[in-house]
Design an enzyme around this catalytic site. Structure first.
Site, PDB file in Angstrom:
ATOM      1  N   HIS A  69      52.280  35.340  45.141  1.00  0.00           N
ATOM      2  CA  HIS A  69      53.339  35.942  45.958  1.00  0.00           C
ATOM      3  C   HIS A  69      54.577  35.049  45.988  1.00  0.00           C
ATOM      4  CE1 HIS A  69      52.827  33.508  49.737  1.00  0.00           C
ATOM      5  NE2 HIS A  69      51.548  33.461  49.364  1.00  0.00           N
ATOM      6  N   ASP A 186      53.406  27.358  48.982  1.00  0.00           N
ATOM      7  CA  ASP A 186      52.670  28.596  49.239  1.00  0.00           C
ATOM      8  C   ASP A 186      53.688  29.737  49.213  1.00  0.00           C
ATOM      9  OD1 ASP A 186      51.099  30.663  50.257  1.00  0.00           O
ATOM     10  OD2 ASP A 186      51.031  29.835  52.290  1.00  0.00           O
ATOM     11  N   GLU A 220      52.995  39.284  51.002  1.00  0.00           N
ATOM     12  CA  GLU A 220      51.718  38.637  51.263  1.00  0.00           C
ATOM     13  C   GLU A 220      51.693  37.969  52.623  1.00  0.00           C
ATOM     14  OE1 GLU A 220      48.592  35.552  51.357  1.00  0.00           O
ATOM     15  OE2 GLU A 220      50.766  35.315  51.623  1.00  0.00           O
ATOM     16  N   GLU A 221      52.791  37.329  53.001  1.00  0.00           N
ATOM     17  CA  GLU A 221      52.807  36.566  54.250  1.00  0.00           C
ATOM     18  C   GLU A 221      52.688  37.459  55.489  1.00  0.00           C
ATOM     19  OE1 GLU A 221      52.317  33.591  54.488  1.00  0.00           O
ATOM     20  OE2 GLU A 221      53.121  32.506  52.773  1.00  0.00           O
ATOM     21  N   ASP A 241      46.817  31.435  44.613  1.00  0.00           N
ATOM     22  CA  ASP A 241      47.539  31.073  45.830  1.00  0.00           C
ATOM     23  C   ASP A 241      47.212  29.615  46.131  1.00  0.00           C
ATOM     24  OD1 ASP A 241      48.959  31.236  48.266  1.00  0.00           O
ATOM     25  OD2 ASP A 241      48.300  33.290  48.601  1.00  0.00           O
ATOM     26  N   HIS A 321      51.982  25.866  55.452  1.00  0.00           N
ATOM     27  CA  HIS A 321      52.950  26.507  56.349  1.00  0.00           C
ATOM     28  C   HIS A 321      53.853  25.509  57.058  1.00  0.00           C
ATOM     29  CE1 HIS A 321      51.223  30.854  56.782  1.00  0.00           C
ATOM     30  NE2 HIS A 321      51.347  30.464  55.526  1.00  0.00           N
TER      31      HIS A 321
END
Length: 343
Positions: A69, A186, A220-221, A241, A321
């Site tokens: 993603h 990510d 995706e998030e 990922d 994150h």
């Protein structure tokens, strides 16, 4: 040459430099479309906004669908405060503790881009006696614009509206020792690895035994990136990922992680076993882990009703994150596992 790490790292830096929080991804997908066309592929943009690429291959009835993603975390404006600063709501899993003191850009729909900083309200320690006691939430943070505005009316005159995107600086650094530090590894690190694999297939004129697709997803998030656009004939979905690094897990940034189970449940037993066997046979540095707080595009495909086998791999990433860290070796091991498994 079997792989071009310089190309992967260069593409990583370019992808990271393009703002793309979930829902605001056209610029990054435009870039992907151009790059794949330059490589000699015929990429397609999905209705949803992602990019789908057919790498070729003989067995179209047993195809592999690889996914990464390119949407990231971010925020949107919810309102203008009396002091002219902006209140915001997170996009995806953006954590207020990681957003504080970060430089950012406010992307307006019709009036350009404004720079600013995400700060605690009343952020001066010499003024705010409750600075240390204040919990960091998106109710206590604000965007301080780098404009001469001190009231709601002055900020509104800039053309900023609720729903305008707030994009945070990635702060990308690649150290001499090979560590890759940045926001949004990510999952732009995996996207760059997929690009490297596509370049390898084209440069080496590889004839794949099974048809292989690449899908760059854009939601995706927020949970539904991989829930659409899987072509007929696909039997396996392999999400590429970030691999988790942290207490209780085996993986380190130098390795490729193979996920056996995450918060959505176990991945397909036989497919995971095949990936582990492939990693062992090719003497790759890998780890197998169970992720406690994770969900992937492959699981989104299952929830959407696709009848597929699913798996998840990725380079080890620490501080997910947040201000994330991986290593060139992790990217290399991930690429080599893809190369060996896809043939």
């Amino acid at each position: 040459m079997e792989y071009d790490m310089d190309y992967i790292l260069e593409q990583l830096k370019k992808l990271l430099a393009i703002d793309s929080p979930s829902g605001y991804t056209k610029q990054v997908t435009d870039y992907l479309m151009e790059e794949y066309q330059a490589m000699g592929y015929a990429p397609q943009r999905t209705v949803k906004g992602g990019v789908l690429v057919d790498l070729g291959g003989d067995d179209a009835a047993n195809a592999v669908f690889t996914e990464a993603h390119v949407d990231t975390l971010g925020a949107v404006v919810t309102g203008i405060k009396a002091n002219g600063c902006l209140s915001v709501s997170p996009v995806g899993g953006m954590n207020a503790n990681n957003a504080e003191a970060e430089n950012c850009r406010v992307i307006t729909r019709f009036h350009g881009v404004y720079e600013g900083t995400c700060q605690l309200s009343n952020a001066s320690i010499h003024v705010n006696g409750d600075y240390d006691k204040t919990a960091r939430t998106f109710d206590t943070l604000e965007i301080v614009l780098d404009e001469k505005v001190f009231s709601k009316e002055e900020t509104a005159a800039l053309g900023i509206l609720p729903g305008d995107y707030v994009c945070f600086d990635p702060r990308t650094v690649i150290t001499k020792s090979g560590y890759i530090k940045s926001r949004f590894l990510d999952d732009k690190l995996s996207a760059a690895i997929l690009m490297g694999y596509a370049k390898y297939v084209k440069d080496q004129k590889i004839r794949l035994k099974r048809k292989v697709y690449q899908h760059f997803t854009v939601y995706e998030e927020v949970g539904h990136g991989g829930s659409a656009s899987i072509p007929e004939g696909v039997t396996e979905v392999l999400a590429v990922d970030m691999g988790c690094v942290g207490d209780g897990l085996e993986c380190r940034e130098h390795q490729v992680s193979i996920c056996a189970k995450d918060s959505g449940g176990p991945y397909h037993y036989d497919l995971v076993s095949n990936l582990i066997r492939t990693a062992r046979e090719n003497c790759l540095d890998f780890a197998v882990d169970v992720y406690p707080h994770y969900g992937s595009d492959a699981e989104a495909a299952l929830r959407a009703g696709y009848d597929i086998r699913h798996a998840l791999i990725g380079a080890g990433v620490y501080a997910s994150h947040g201000y994330e860290r991986s290593h060139v070796d992790g990217a290399r091991n991930t690429f080599l596992l893809l190369k060996a498994y896809l043939g």
